[in-house]
Design a protein around this motif. Structure first.
Motif, PDB file in Angstrom:
ATOM      1  N   ALA A 269       0.802  -1.222   0.000  1.00 24.49           N
ATOM      2  CA  ALA A 269       0.000   0.000   0.000  1.00 24.49           C
ATOM      3  C   ALA A 269       0.835   1.272   0.000  1.00 24.49           C
ATOM      4  CB  ALA A 269      -0.930  -0.011   1.218  1.00 24.49           C
ATOM      5  N   LEU A 270       2.169   1.146  -0.070  1.00 26.48           N
ATOM      6  CA  LEU A 270       3.022   2.333  -0.094  1.00 26.48           C
ATOM      7  C   LEU A 270       2.721   3.208  -1.306  1.00 26.48           C
ATOM      8  CD1 LEU A 270       6.469   0.792   0.939  1.00 26.48           C
ATOM      9  CD2 LEU A 270       5.064   2.363   2.297  1.00 26.48           C
ATOM     10  N   LYS A 271       2.998   4.486  -1.165  1.00 24.00           N
ATOM     11  CA  LYS A 271       2.721   5.429  -2.241  1.00 24.00           C
ATOM     12  C   LYS A 271       3.650   5.232  -3.431  1.00 24.00           C
ATOM     13  CE  LYS A 271       1.573   8.710   1.425  1.00 24.00           C
ATOM     14  NZ  LYS A 271       1.980   9.948   2.120  1.00 24.00           N
ATOM     15  N   SER A 272       4.834   4.679  -3.169  1.00 24.34           N
ATOM     16  CA  SER A 272       5.812   4.466  -4.242  1.00 24.34           C
ATOM     17  C   SER A 272       6.746   3.340  -3.831  1.00 24.34           C
ATOM     18  CB  SER A 272       6.601   5.753  -4.521  1.00 24.34           C
ATOM     19  OG  SER A 272       7.171   6.265  -3.329  1.00 24.34           O
ATOM     20  N   ASP A 273       7.609   2.935  -4.767  1.00 21.53           N
ATOM     21  CA  ASP A 273       8.545   1.845  -4.480  1.00 21.53           C
ATOM     22  C   ASP A 273       9.648   2.309  -3.538  1.00 21.53           C
ATOM     23  OD1 ASP A 273       7.113   0.205  -6.103  1.00 21.53           O
ATOM     24  OD2 ASP A 273       8.563   0.129  -7.739  1.00 21.53           O
ATOM     25  N   GLY A 274      10.246   1.336  -2.837  1.00 17.55           N
ATOM     26  CA  GLY A 274      11.349   1.664  -1.954  1.00 17.55           C
ATOM     27  C   GLY A 274      11.898   0.426  -1.274  1.00 17.55           C
ATOM     28  N   VAL A 275      13.082   0.574  -0.685  1.00 16.39           N
ATOM     29  CA  VAL A 275      13.692  -0.460   0.135  1.00 16.39           C
ATOM     30  C   VAL A 275      13.927   0.148   1.513  1.00 16.39           C
ATOM     31  CG1 VAL A 275      15.661  -1.994   0.472  1.00 16.39           C
ATOM     32  CG2 VAL A 275      14.787  -1.587  -1.836  1.00 16.39           C
ATOM     33  N   ILE A 276      13.305  -0.456   2.523  1.00 16.06           N
ATOM     34  CA  ILE A 276      13.304   0.090   3.879  1.00 16.06           C
ATOM     35  C   ILE A 276      14.066  -0.849   4.807  1.00 16.06           C
ATOM     36  CG2 ILE A 276      11.861   0.856   5.798  1.00 16.06           C
ATOM     37  CD1 ILE A 276       9.572   1.195   3.769  1.00 16.06           C
ATOM     38  N   ASP A 277      14.942  -0.279   5.616  1.00 15.16           N
ATOM     39  CA  ASP A 277      15.674  -1.031   6.638  1.00 15.16           C
ATOM     40  C   ASP A 277      14.930  -0.871   7.956  1.00 15.16           C
ATOM     41  OD1 ASP A 277      17.569  -2.429   8.030  1.00 15.16           O
ATOM     42  OD2 ASP A 277      19.110  -0.884   7.932  1.00 15.16           O
ATOM     43  N   GLY A 278      14.779  -1.982   8.675  1.00 13.64           N
ATOM     44  CA  GLY A 278      14.071  -1.869   9.931  1.00 13.64           C
ATOM     45  C   GLY A 278      14.093  -3.157  10.719  1.00 13.64           C
ATOM     46  N   GLU A 279      13.131  -3.304  11.619  1.00 15.52           N
ATOM     47  CA  GLU A 279      13.094  -4.423  12.556  1.00 15.52           C
ATOM     48  C   GLU A 279      11.679  -4.995  12.603  1.00 15.52           C
ATOM     49  OE1 GLU A 279      16.008  -6.123  15.371  1.00 15.52           O
ATOM     50  OE2 GLU A 279      16.175  -4.294  14.177  1.00 15.52           O
ATOM     51  N   ILE A 280      11.581  -6.304  12.472  1.00 15.06           N
ATOM     52  CA  ILE A 280      10.302  -6.984  12.667  1.00 15.06           C
ATOM     53  C   ILE A 280      10.134  -7.236  14.154  1.00 15.06           C
ATOM     54  CG2 ILE A 280       8.928  -9.027  12.134  1.00 15.06           C
ATOM     55  CD1 ILE A 280      10.630  -9.332   9.588  1.00 15.06           C
ATOM     56  N   LEU A 281       9.005  -6.773  14.710  1.00 15.23           N
ATOM     57  CA  LEU A 281       8.761  -6.877  16.146  1.00 15.23           C
ATOM     58  C   LEU A 281       7.409  -7.526  16.403  1.00 15.23           C
ATOM     59  CD1 LEU A 281       9.705  -3.225  17.188  1.00 15.23           C
ATOM     60  CD2 LEU A 281      11.151  -5.231  17.475  1.00 15.23           C
ATOM     61  N   ALA A 282       7.339  -8.340  17.446  1.00 15.36           N
ATOM     62  CA  ALA A 282       6.029  -8.701  17.986  1.00 15.36           C
ATOM     63  C   ALA A 282       5.512  -7.447  18.685  1.00 15.36           C
ATOM     64  CB  ALA A 282       6.162  -9.857  18.965  1.00 15.36           C
ATOM     65  N   TRP A 283       4.272  -7.051  18.381  1.00 17.49           N
ATOM     66  CA  TRP A 283       3.830  -5.718  18.779  1.00 17.49           C
ATOM     67  C   TRP A 283       2.496  -5.749  19.510  1.00 17.49           C
ATOM     68  CZ3 TRP A 283       6.488  -1.452  19.133  1.00 17.49           C
ATOM     69  CH2 TRP A 283       5.842  -0.220  19.274  1.00 17.49           C
ATOM     70  N   LEU A 322      15.723   4.487   4.866  1.00 15.78           N
ATOM     71  CA  LEU A 322      15.280   4.285   3.489  1.00 15.78           C
ATOM     72  C   LEU A 322      16.516   4.202   2.606  1.00 15.78           C
ATOM     73  CD1 LEU A 322      12.812   4.094   1.592  1.00 15.78           C
ATOM     74  CD2 LEU A 322      12.992   6.575   1.265  1.00 15.78           C
ATOM     75  N   LEU A 323      16.719   3.055   1.958  1.00 20.75           N
ATOM     76  CA  LEU A 323      17.927   2.809   1.176  1.00 20.75           C
ATOM     77  C   LEU A 323      17.733   3.052  -0.304  1.00 20.75           C
ATOM     78  CD1 LEU A 323      19.021  -0.529   2.904  1.00 20.75           C
ATOM     79  CD2 LEU A 323      19.158   1.828   3.728  1.00 20.75           C
ATOM     80  N   GLU A 324      16.510   2.972  -0.755  1.00 22.48           N
ATOM     81  CA  GLU A 324      16.216   3.130  -2.181  1.00 22.48           C
ATOM     82  C   GLU A 324      14.811   3.691  -2.325  1.00 22.48           C
ATOM     83  OE1 GLU A 324      16.985  -0.396  -4.698  1.00 22.48           O
ATOM     84  OE2 GLU A 324      14.956  -0.098  -5.479  1.00 22.48           O
ATOM     85  N   HIS A 325      14.634   4.598  -3.304  1.00 19.13           N
ATOM     86  CA  HIS A 325      13.308   5.163  -3.543  1.00 19.13           C
ATOM     87  C   HIS A 325      13.068   5.283  -5.038  1.00 19.13           C
ATOM     88  CE1 HIS A 325      10.236   8.529  -3.638  1.00 19.13           C
ATOM     89  NE2 HIS A 325       9.653   7.577  -2.923  1.00 19.13           N
ATOM     90  N   ASN A 326      12.029   4.603  -5.504  1.00 16.86           N
ATOM     91  CA  ASN A 326      11.687   4.612  -6.935  1.00 16.86           C
ATOM     92  C   ASN A 326      12.892   4.311  -7.820  1.00 16.86           C
ATOM     93  OD1 ASN A 326       8.944   5.025  -6.710  1.00 16.86           O
ATOM     94  ND2 ASN A 326       9.092   7.257  -6.796  1.00 16.86           N
ATOM     95  N   GLY A 327      13.668   3.328  -7.415  1.00 18.82           N
ATOM     96  CA  GLY A 327      14.801   2.881  -8.222  1.00 18.82           C
ATOM     97  C   GLY A 327      16.090   3.644  -8.003  1.00 18.82           C
ATOM     98  N   SER A 328      16.074   4.673  -7.157  1.00 17.53           N
ATOM     99  CA  SER A 328      17.284   5.461  -6.902  1.00 17.53           C
ATOM    100  C   SER A 328      17.950   4.994  -5.605  1.00 17.53           C
ATOM    101  CB  SER A 328      16.946   6.946  -6.783  1.00 17.53           C
ATOM    102  OG  SER A 328      16.431   7.436  -7.998  1.00 17.53           O
ATOM    103  N   ASP A 329      19.229   4.693  -5.682  1.00 16.24           N
ATOM    104  CA  ASP A 329      20.011   4.267  -4.525  1.00 16.24           C
ATOM    105  C   ASP A 329      20.308   5.493  -3.661  1.00 16.24           C
ATOM    106  OD1 ASP A 329      21.864   3.320  -2.717  1.00 16.24           O
ATOM    107  OD2 ASP A 329      23.056   2.219  -4.190  1.00 16.24           O
TER     108      ASP A 329
END
Length: 531
Positions: A269-283, A322-329
């Motif tokens: 459902a993101l507004k655009s493409d991207g590569v996100i760094d983060g943490e999976i948590l039980a919440w 955020l490591l990448e946005h719409n194909g841009s490193d």
């Protein structure tokens, strides 16, 4: 096989990182491309399937030598490594298979071994051993058992490939990220010059890892140059949406697609493409706090969680870069710009995808006070990140620091010991410790790090002289020695005899000044877990 066995022996005989890197680079330069690709894969931590059981290996050794089972067991106990025990006990082979390419072994011979019936597999092992020299037998058995430990990390292999190829280390690391498959053309693809579409492949970026803060926080300088956030205790991962397709990769470069569908739906459902760094948590959405890591463990092994598990163990993705946005490193852009773009990208998206909030304070002293709230917030401390820092590769010091809270500690009694692995396979270095439950000592933690070589040698000699019982490779010992252990958390656990499980236990020091009567009590750990 001969060439790779020589490399393996060379790696096993040195502790020098530079020597290991040079040896691997030389091997890659001289070996056939197919062999070089497989060497890079197995040395770099590629997963190897176990192809024969320990029983089958022992049966093959007994049949090859005529030695009694008790002699094989005693020899194994002294050596501590079954692959090495076999290589030492076998008569030397004729070497007729010594020059068989590593690629042939990995792609033809070993897969065929797995398809045999047990008796035929035992016979095949004997035939191979007769045709190999001892060093090759040792290596072959390591490959068969899937335990190729030789003090080489994935990062070191990446550096060796970079040294051999002349390409930047970061570029090689990125190309080897994800599910890199060993093949001659794949190795060639690692070493060509960078193209404009490097980031478009379906693979994660190499992770940037923080270093532990081992000096006073004020030494970082002007606080306005830094951002603080909580150090989350979950699964480090990269969430990517490229061309509308969503993927989820763990830090261990394992595909997690399908295991956390609520996170994938949020990314779709993101507004655009991207590569996100983060943490999976039980919440816990109601408390707005992470649940203990044990709650997340319920989800880790489920490839397709059912509705009941999704409801009872909800998760979120805590995004912090955020490591990448719409194909841009974006990795060379400063953190402050990446964070602004990240906040805009996930604004208003499903709550399963949320921004890791900054921890705001007006001084290092005030931030120190905030850090003291870490455990109440179910976190491990703080992360400190320089606002103008790029997103680097691996553990490079200076820009990202982890400022963890002091660990919990307890005094526990050594109860059991077993041999270690690799260079320490002949020493008792894996220990089990217990605390008092009434008048009985019950195991609560296993640890294998924290002692220096002198202490390990001293304790090893004591263990051999004071063994009270044996359970395979494990020895029960007299309850005599007390050790101070550190651990990050303790949780109630029905899977453990003691009813508690300690997280990341390690040895702080050998308490020769204490008797076993001074060891801690299980009730104390239970109260800590309940509180």
């Amino acid at each position: 096989m001969h060439r790779f066995a020589t490399l393996y022996t060379e790696l096993d005989r040195t502790a020098s990182t530079l020597a290991k890197r040079g040896a691997i680079a030389s091997y890659l330069r001289d070996a056939p491309a197919g062999d070089a690709a497989w060497a890079a894969y197995v040395l770099g931590g590629g997963k190897l399937r176990r192809l024969a059981t320990s029983t089958e290996l022992r049966q093959a050794l007994a049949a090859s030598t005529g030695y009694a089972d008790w002699l094989i067991d005693e020899s194994y106990e002294q050596v501590g490594d079954l692959a090495e025990t076999i290589a030492l006990m076998l008569p030397e082979g004729d070497g007729s298979l010594a020059d068989e390419p590593l690629q042939t072994w990995m792609e033809q011979k070993l897969p065929a071994l797995a398809k045999l019936e047990s008796a035929d597999r035992v016979a095949q092992l004997q035939a191979w051993w007769r045709a190999l020299r001892p060093a090759q037998v040792f290596l072959l058995n390591k490959l068969i058992t899937g335990s190729l430990r030789v003090g080489v990390s994935h990062r070191l292999v990446v550096q060796a490939i970079a040294q051999w190829s002349g390409q930047p280390t970061d570029l090689i690391a990125h190309r080897m990220s994800g599910q890199w498959k060993p093949a001659a053309d794949a190795l060639t693809a690692l070493t060509h010059a960078a193209g404009d579409d490097e980031h478009l492949a379906d693979r994660p970026y190499p992770f940037f890892l923080a270093s532990p803060l081992e000096h006073e926080v004020e030494m970082l300088g002007d606080m306005d140059e830094w951002m603080a956030e909580w150090k989350w205790d979950g699964i480090r991962a990269q969430l990517m949406r490229r061309d509308g397709h969503v993927g989820l990769w763990s830090r261990g470069e394992e595909r997690l697609d399908g295991r956390f569908p609520e996170i994938e739906e949020a990314a779709a459902a993101l507004k655009s493409d991207g590569v996100i760094d983060g943490e999976i948590l039980a919440w816990d959405a109601q408390e707005k706090l992470p649940r203990p890591f044990t709650a997340l463990q319920k989800r880790i092994g489920k490839l397709k969680p059912g509705a009941k598990l999704l409801t009872s163990a909800p998760v979120c993705f805590m995004a912090y870069d955020l490591l990448e946005h719409n194909g841009s490193d974006l990795r060379e852009q400063p953190l402050r710009e990446r964070r602004d773009m990240l906040a805009a990208l996930i604004d208003g998206v499903d709550p399963a995808l949320m921004l890791s909030p900054p921890v705001v304070a007006d001084s290092w002293t005030a931030l120190t006070v905030e850090r003291q709230q870490s455990r109440q917030r179910q976190t491990e401390g703080l992360m400190l990140k320089r606002l103008d820092s790029p997103y680097r590769v691996g553990r490079k010091r200076g820009d990202w620091w982890k400022w963890k809270v002091d660990p919990y500690t307890l005094d526990a009694v050594l109860l059991y010991a077993q041999p270690g692995h690799g260079r320490r396979s002949g020493l008792f270095t894996d220990y089990t410790f217990g605390v008092w439950d009434g008048d009985t000592l019950v195991p609560v933690a296993k640890a294998y790090s924290g002692l220096d070589d002198k202490e390990i040698g001293q304790l090893d000699r004591w263990i051999r002289a004071h063994t009270t019982d044996r359970f395979g490779p494990v020895r029960a010992v007299e309850a005599t020695h007390v050790f101070e252990l550190a651990f990050e958390a303790v949780q109630l656990s029905a899977r453990h005899k003691s009813g508690v499980a300690t997280r990341f236990p390690r040895i702080l020091r050998w308490r020769t000044d204490k008797s076993i009567a001074d060891a801690d009590k299980l009730d104390d750990l239970r109260r800590l877990a309940s509180g």
